[in-house]
Design a protein around this motif. Structure first.
Motif, PDB file in Angstrom:
ATOM      1  N   HIS A 112       0.794  -0.739   0.038  1.00  0.00           N
ATOM      2  CA  HIS A 112      -0.238  -0.286  -0.146  1.00  0.00           C
ATOM      3  C   HIS A 112       0.237   1.037   0.166  1.00  0.00           C
ATOM      4  O   HIS A 112       2.093   1.328   0.527  1.00  0.00           O
ATOM      5  N   PRO A 113       0.467   2.346  -1.058  1.00  0.00           N
ATOM      6  CA  PRO A 113       0.777   3.688  -0.820  1.00  0.00           C
ATOM      7  C   PRO A 113       1.129   4.461   0.197  1.00  0.00           C
ATOM      8  O   PRO A 113       0.658   5.440  -0.551  1.00  0.00           O
ATOM      9  N   ALA A 114       1.099   4.206   1.326  1.00  0.00           N
ATOM     10  CA  ALA A 114       0.743   4.480   2.243  1.00  0.00           C
ATOM     11  C   ALA A 114       1.472   4.293   3.971  1.00  0.00           C
ATOM     12  O   ALA A 114       1.705   2.688   3.525  1.00  0.00           O
ATOM     13  N   LEU A 115       1.554   5.207   4.445  1.00  0.00           N
ATOM     14  CA  LEU A 115       2.196   4.516   6.123  1.00  0.00           C
ATOM     15  C   LEU A 115       1.013   3.396   6.899  1.00  0.00           C
ATOM     16  O   LEU A 115      -0.524   4.108   6.552  1.00  0.00           O
ATOM     17  N   PRO A 116       1.515   3.100   7.659  1.00  0.00           N
ATOM     18  CA  PRO A 116       0.213   2.381   8.451  1.00  0.00           C
ATOM     19  C   PRO A 116      -0.494   3.289   9.120  1.00  0.00           C
ATOM     20  O   PRO A 116      -0.251   4.209   9.547  1.00  0.00           O
ATOM     21  N   GLY A 117      -2.014   2.326   9.157  1.00  0.00           N
ATOM     22  CA  GLY A 117      -2.761   3.556   9.740  1.00  0.00           C
ATOM     23  C   GLY A 117      -3.401   5.085   9.115  1.00  0.00           C
ATOM     24  O   GLY A 117      -3.931   4.988   9.577  1.00  0.00           O
ATOM     25  N   LEU A 119      -4.573   7.288   5.333  1.00  0.00           N
ATOM     26  CA  LEU A 119      -4.402   6.994   4.383  1.00  0.00           C
ATOM     27  C   LEU A 119      -4.787   5.484   3.640  1.00  0.00           C
ATOM     28  O   LEU A 119      -4.462   4.900   2.742  1.00  0.00           O
ATOM     29  N   PRO A 120      -5.657   4.404   3.825  1.00  0.00           N
ATOM     30  CA  PRO A 120      -6.224   3.431   3.922  1.00  0.00           C
ATOM     31  C   PRO A 120      -7.007   3.618   2.200  1.00  0.00           C
ATOM     32  O   PRO A 120      -7.341   5.006   2.219  1.00  0.00           O
ATOM     33  N   GLY A 121      -7.345   2.498   1.310  1.00  0.00           N
ATOM     34  CA  GLY A 121      -8.405   2.339   0.246  1.00  0.00           C
ATOM     35  C   GLY A 121      -7.665   3.277  -0.825  1.00  0.00           C
ATOM     36  O   GLY A 121      -6.082   3.692  -1.168  1.00  0.00           O
ATOM     37  N   LEU A 122      -7.684   3.742  -1.974  1.00  0.00           N
ATOM     38  CA  LEU A 122      -7.726   3.861  -2.972  1.00  0.00           C
ATOM     39  C   LEU A 122      -7.199   5.405  -2.882  1.00  0.00           C
ATOM     40  O   LEU A 122      -7.462   6.192  -2.302  1.00  0.00           O
ATOM     41  N   HIS A 123      -6.094   6.059  -4.252  1.00  0.00           N
ATOM     42  CA  HIS A 123      -5.637   7.376  -4.398  1.00  0.00           C
ATOM     43  C   HIS A 123      -4.989   8.105  -3.384  1.00  0.00           C
ATOM     44  O   HIS A 123      -4.951   8.824  -2.522  1.00  0.00           O
ATOM     45  N   MET A 143       3.958   0.501   2.458  1.00  0.00           N
ATOM     46  CA  MET A 143       3.944  -0.165   3.242  1.00  0.00           C
ATOM     47  C   MET A 143       3.354  -1.920   2.862  1.00  0.00           C
ATOM     48  O   MET A 143       3.070  -1.329   1.766  1.00  0.00           O
ATOM     49  N   VAL A 144       4.244  -2.985   3.424  1.00  0.00           N
ATOM     50  CA  VAL A 144       3.864  -4.021   3.061  1.00  0.00           C
ATOM     51  C   VAL A 144       3.662  -4.547   3.896  1.00  0.00           C
ATOM     52  O   VAL A 144       3.910  -4.435   5.424  1.00  0.00           O
ATOM     53  N   HIS A 145       2.405  -5.701   4.516  1.00  0.00           N
ATOM     54  CA  HIS A 145       1.849  -5.698   5.059  1.00  0.00           C
ATOM     55  C   HIS A 145       0.987  -7.415   5.023  1.00  0.00           C
ATOM     56  O   HIS A 145       0.468  -7.248   4.105  1.00  0.00           O
ATOM     57  N   LEU A 146       0.771  -8.663   5.920  1.00  0.00           N
ATOM     58  CA  LEU A 146      -0.068  -9.034   6.017  1.00  0.00           C
ATOM     59  C   LEU A 146      -2.234  -8.562   6.115  1.00  0.00           C
ATOM     60  O   LEU A 146      -1.713  -7.700   6.998  1.00  0.00           O
ATOM     61  N   VAL A 147      -2.324  -9.417   5.337  1.00  0.00           N
ATOM     62  CA  VAL A 147      -3.720  -9.666   5.692  1.00  0.00           C
ATOM     63  C   VAL A 147      -4.565 -10.490   6.006  1.00  0.00           C
ATOM     64  O   VAL A 147      -4.733 -11.369   5.257  1.00  0.00           O
ATOM     65  N   PRO A 148      -4.901 -10.549   7.552  1.00  0.00           N
ATOM     66  CA  PRO A 148      -5.669 -10.957   8.397  1.00  0.00           C
ATOM     67  C   PRO A 148      -7.308 -11.297   7.680  1.00  0.00           C
ATOM     68  O   PRO A 148      -7.338 -12.416   8.347  1.00  0.00           O
ATOM     69  N   ASP A 149      -7.863 -10.137   7.907  1.00  0.00           N
ATOM     70  CA  ASP A 149      -9.128 -10.380   7.954  1.00  0.00           C
ATOM     71  C   ASP A 149      -9.668  -9.409   6.690  1.00  0.00           C
ATOM     72  O   ASP A 149      -8.458  -8.614   6.153  1.00  0.00           O
ATOM     73  N   ARG A 175       4.582  10.592  -6.925  1.00  0.00           N
ATOM     74  CA  ARG A 175       3.868   8.886  -7.638  1.00  0.00           C
ATOM     75  C   ARG A 175       5.424   8.173  -8.384  1.00  0.00           C
ATOM     76  O   ARG A 175       5.298   7.360  -8.039  1.00  0.00           O
ATOM     77  N   GLY A 176       6.161   8.870  -8.812  1.00  0.00           N
ATOM     78  CA  GLY A 176       7.349   8.265  -9.315  1.00  0.00           C
ATOM     79  C   GLY A 176       8.322   7.699  -7.903  1.00  0.00           C
ATOM     80  O   GLY A 176       9.069   6.176  -8.225  1.00  0.00           O
ATOM     81  N   ARG A 177       8.255   8.621  -6.815  1.00  0.00           N
ATOM     82  CA  ARG A 177       8.975   8.226  -6.152  1.00  0.00           C
ATOM     83  C   ARG A 177       9.008   6.866  -5.237  1.00  0.00           C
ATOM     84  O   ARG A 177       9.313   6.238  -4.733  1.00  0.00           O
ATOM     85  N   VAL A 178       7.564   7.512  -4.702  1.00  0.00           N
ATOM     86  CA  VAL A 178       6.434   5.677  -4.137  1.00  0.00           C
ATOM     87  C   VAL A 178       6.432   4.836  -4.731  1.00  0.00           C
ATOM     88  O   VAL A 178       6.749   4.086  -4.371  1.00  0.00           O
ATOM     89  N   ARG A 179       6.261   5.341  -6.241  1.00  0.00           N
ATOM     90  CA  ARG A 179       6.311   3.636  -6.934  1.00  0.00           C
ATOM     91  C   ARG A 179       7.703   3.269  -7.000  1.00  0.00           C
ATOM     92  O   ARG A 179       7.900   2.162  -6.841  1.00  0.00           O
ATOM     93  N   GLY A 180       9.060   3.521  -6.941  1.00  0.00           N
ATOM     94  CA  GLY A 180      10.237   3.036  -6.879  1.00  0.00           C
ATOM     95  C   GLY A 180      10.334   2.777  -5.612  1.00  0.00           C
ATOM     96  O   GLY A 180      11.147   1.370  -5.809  1.00  0.00           O
ATOM     97  N   LEU A 181       9.962   3.185  -4.515  1.00  0.00           N
ATOM     98  CA  LEU A 181      10.632   2.821  -3.116  1.00  0.00           C
ATOM     99  C   LEU A 181       9.443   1.067  -3.023  1.00  0.00           C
ATOM    100  O   LEU A 181       9.133   0.562  -2.241  1.00  0.00           O
ATOM    101  N   GLU A 182       8.369   1.297  -4.031  1.00  0.00           N
ATOM    102  CA  GLU A 182       6.783   0.161  -3.249  1.00  0.00           C
ATOM    103  C   GLU A 182       7.772  -1.001  -4.013  1.00  0.00           C
ATOM    104  O   GLU A 182       8.749  -2.136  -3.359  1.00  0.00           O
TER     105      GLU A 182
END
Ligand code: GRF
Length: 205
Positions: A112-117, A119-123, A143-149, A175-182
């Motif tokens: 997800h292109p945001a930090l934990p907690g 900007l969840p969801g789209l855009h 962030m990269v996270h597990l999806v338990p629920d 967006r370019g910097r975020v994608r690169g980091l993703e």
């Protein structure tokens, strides 16, 4: 890296698949001990399917059909035939219910292109930039996270990195910097899962 068993990944996409490409490239150059054994899209025109074909990775187009529960259960059944160690949601723009998730406990990984907690969801990148322009934030992240629920873009965090928002950022530059980091974070996190450096069963408790 020869003594490390390769993990089997199924990657779910809905669009461009630049993160899928990062996983393919890292696997091919030996930087990620993984075999991408399947790519699944819920959209027929997702460019990620073309990327997968180019690398002779089996693909499955699985369009919306029936109730969410039936769709998710059928999707899980198809994905199980690939025998994945991990199911990676890399730009999969559809919520997955427990009818899917219960089949792969602690084995579904989301990016997800945001930090934990935040900007969840789209855009999430657009919203971060809007907030920065209103003086409400100075940074966002990845962030990269597990999806338990069924929580949206929440779950035990596997990795996170901050991205500064610059005064002259446009949506394209941010967006370019975020994608690169993703691309980097997804590969390094899956490498840690593959080598056992990260244990998803420890994190989820
Ligand atoms: C990424 O920002 C991912 O975090 C989000 O959707 C985007 C997909 O990009 N969930 P791509 O299809 O991998 O280029």
């Amino acid at each position: 890296m020869n003594d490390v068993r390769k993990i089997r990944l199924v990657v779910l996409i809905s669009g461009s698949g630049s993160n899928l490409q990062a996983l393919i490239d890292a696997s091919e150059r030996g930087a990620l001990p993984a075999n991408i054994v399947g790519v699944v899209s819920n959209r027929a025109d997702a460019f990620g399917l073309t990327r997968a074909h180019k690398h002779t990775i089996p693909t499955l187009f699985f369009p919306k059909q029936g109730t969410r529960r039936d769709y998710d259960a059928a999707l899980a059944e198809h994905i199980a035939t690939f025998r994945p160690d991990f199911v990676v949601l890399a730009g999969w723009l559809r919520l997955l219910s427990m009818a899917f998730l219960e089949h792969f406990p602690n084995r579904v990984v989301n990016l997800h292109p945001a930090l934990p907690g935040e900007l969840p969801g789209l855009h999430a990148i657009e919203r971060a930039l809007d907030e920065a322009r209103r003086g409400e934030r100075t940074h966002t992240g990845v962030m990269v996270h597990l999806v338990p629920d069924e929580g949206v873009d929440s779950g035990p965090v596997l990795a996170q990195e901050r991205v500064e928002i610059l005064a002259d950022d446009t949506l394209e530059t941010l967006r370019g910097r975020v994608r690169g980091l993703e691309h980097l974070l997804l590969v390094t996190t899956l490498r840690r899962l593959a080598t056992g450096d990260l244990d998803p069963d420890d994190l989820s408790t």
